[in-house]
Design a protein around this motif. Structure first.
Motif, PDB file in Angstrom:
ATOM      1  N   VAL A  74       0.842  -1.201   0.000  1.00  0.00           N
ATOM      2  CA  VAL A  74       0.000   0.000   0.000  1.00  0.00           C
ATOM      3  C   VAL A  74       0.877   1.251   0.000  1.00  0.00           C
ATOM      4  CG1 VAL A  74      -1.665   1.325   1.348  1.00  0.00           C
ATOM      5  CG2 VAL A  74      -1.966  -1.129   1.078  1.00  0.00           C
ATOM      6  N   ALA A  78       1.175   3.898  -3.095  1.00  0.00           N
ATOM      7  CA  ALA A  78       0.872   5.313  -2.863  1.00  0.00           C
ATOM      8  C   ALA A  78       2.004   6.194  -3.377  1.00  0.00           C
ATOM      9  CB  ALA A  78       0.615   5.561  -1.379  1.00  0.00           C
ATOM     10  N   TYR A 115      -3.072   3.038  -8.786  1.00  0.00           N
ATOM     11  CA  TYR A 115      -3.604   3.011  -7.425  1.00  0.00           C
ATOM     12  C   TYR A 115      -4.335   4.315  -7.150  1.00  0.00           C
ATOM     13  CZ  TYR A 115      -3.735   2.895  -2.344  1.00  0.00           C
ATOM     14  OH  TYR A 115      -4.147   2.918  -1.040  1.00  0.00           O
ATOM     15  N   PRO A 117      -5.345   6.296  -4.128  1.00  0.00           N
ATOM     16  CA  PRO A 117      -5.164   6.346  -2.681  1.00  0.00           C
ATOM     17  C   PRO A 117      -6.379   6.896  -1.929  1.00  0.00           C
ATOM     18  CG  PRO A 117      -3.784   7.993  -3.752  1.00  0.00           C
ATOM     19  CD  PRO A 117      -4.440   7.204  -4.831  1.00  0.00           C
ATOM     20  N   GLN A 119      -9.650   6.368  -2.694  1.00  0.00           N
ATOM     21  CA  GLN A 119     -10.637   5.296  -2.590  1.00  0.00           C
ATOM     22  C   GLN A 119     -10.043   4.006  -2.036  1.00  0.00           C
ATOM     23  OE1 GLN A 119     -13.918   5.731  -3.294  1.00  0.00           O
ATOM     24  NE2 GLN A 119     -13.429   7.868  -3.690  1.00  0.00           N
ATOM     25  N   LYS A 120      -8.711   3.971  -1.924  1.00  0.00           N
ATOM     26  CA  LYS A 120      -7.987   2.757  -1.504  1.00  0.00           C
ATOM     27  C   LYS A 120      -8.387   1.575  -2.383  1.00  0.00           C
ATOM     28  CE  LYS A 120      -7.234   4.285   3.126  1.00  0.00           C
ATOM     29  NZ  LYS A 120      -6.054   4.568   3.607  1.00  0.00           N
ATOM     30  N   GLU A 121      -8.386   1.856  -3.689  1.00  0.00           N
ATOM     31  CA  GLU A 121      -8.698   0.858  -4.705  1.00  0.00           C
ATOM     32  C   GLU A 121      -7.599   0.840  -5.757  1.00  0.00           C
ATOM     33  OE1 GLU A 121     -13.473   0.615  -5.254  1.00  0.00           O
ATOM     34  OE2 GLU A 121     -12.453   2.263  -6.271  1.00  0.00           O
ATOM     35  N   SER A 155     -10.831  -3.758  -4.804  1.00  0.00           N
ATOM     36  CA  SER A 155     -10.360  -3.379  -3.473  1.00  0.00           C
ATOM     37  C   SER A 155      -8.926  -3.884  -3.331  1.00  0.00           C
ATOM     38  CB  SER A 155     -11.242  -4.003  -2.399  1.00  0.00           C
ATOM     39  OG  SER A 155     -11.050  -5.412  -2.379  1.00  0.00           O
ATOM     40  N   LEU A 156      -8.181  -3.316  -2.411  1.00  0.00           N
ATOM     41  CA  LEU A 156      -6.812  -3.779  -2.194  1.00  0.00           C
ATOM     42  C   LEU A 156      -6.779  -5.242  -1.763  1.00  0.00           C
ATOM     43  CD1 LEU A 156      -5.117  -0.718  -0.522  1.00  0.00           C
ATOM     44  CD2 LEU A 156      -4.418  -1.841  -2.621  1.00  0.00           C
TER      45      LEU A 156
END
Length: 171
Positions: A74, A78, A115, A117, A119-121, A155-156
C-alpha cells in the motif's frame, strides 16, 4: 513479422502492428542472450518470464518489484501513484489464460494498474482492451462494471488475492 508470426504473437490494430514487432524483437533478443536460437522456442522465453525485462526494454529505465507484505505494498503503491510511475501486475501464473480466478481475473496474464489512494482501490487495465475475457464479467459475458473497456476497479484485499506480483518503472 510474417502473416503467420502475426497470428502467433500480439495482434495489430488500426494503429499498426508495432506490438507484434516489439514482442517478436524481444523474444529474439532474449533468446539470443539465453542461447536459445531455435525458432520454435522464441515465444516460450516471454511466456511466464519476468515482465521487468520487457519494461526495461521498452523504457530503458530501472524496474523494481513491489511485491511484499500488504502494508508495504500500500505504501509503495501510494508513492508510485504520487510520482506517476508506470505500474504493471501479474495474475497467478497457472500457465493458461483460459481460466480465471473467483474475482474474474485471468491467470498467467499481465495487467497495467493505477492506485487510487483516496478510494484505496486499484484500477486494473487489461492490455487486451475491450475484448471478451478482458475483465471480470457476468455469465453472459457483459462486464461487471458495465463498460467493455478492459478496465476495472478492485479493493486492495481482492487485488492482493488476484495479483501476487507488481512492478514499477523508476526513472
Amino acid at each position: 513479422p510474417t502473416p503467420l508470426e502475426l497470428l502467433l504473437y500480439a495482434h495489430g490494430n488500426k494503429h499498426g502492428s508495432w506490438v507484434a514487432v516489439l514482442e517478436k524483437a524481444a523474444a529474439r533478443l532474449l533468446n539470443s542472450e539465453a542461447g536459445l536460437l531455435k525458432r520454435k522456442k522464441e515465444i516460450n522465453i516471454l511466456h511466464g518470464g519476468d515482465p521487468g525485462v520487457a519494461l526495461k526494454l521498452l523504457t530503458g529505465e530501472k524496474v523494481l518489484s513491489l511485491s511484499g507484505r500488504e502494508a508495504d505494498l500500500v505504501e509503495k503503491l501510494a508513492v508510485a501513484s504520487q510520482w506517476g510511475l508506470p505500474l504493471v501486475c501479474a495474475s497467478e501464473p497457472l500457465w493458461t489464460d483460459a481460466e480465471h480466478d473467483a474475482r474474474g481475473v485471468y491467470y498467467s496474464h499481465l495487467y497495467m494498474l493505477k492506485y487510487d489512494p483516496l478510494q484505496k482501490e486499484v484500477i486494473v487495465r487489461n492490455p487486451w482492451g475491450g475484448t471478451k475475457r478482458a475483465e471480470p464479467s457476468h455469465a453472459d459475458g457483459t462486464p461487471l462494471d458495465g463498460a467493455a473497456d478492459g478496465a476495472f476497479r478492485m479493493s486492495l484485499a481482492d487485488f492482493r488475492k488476484s495479483f501476487p506480483y507488481v512492478w514499477a518503472v523508476v526513472p
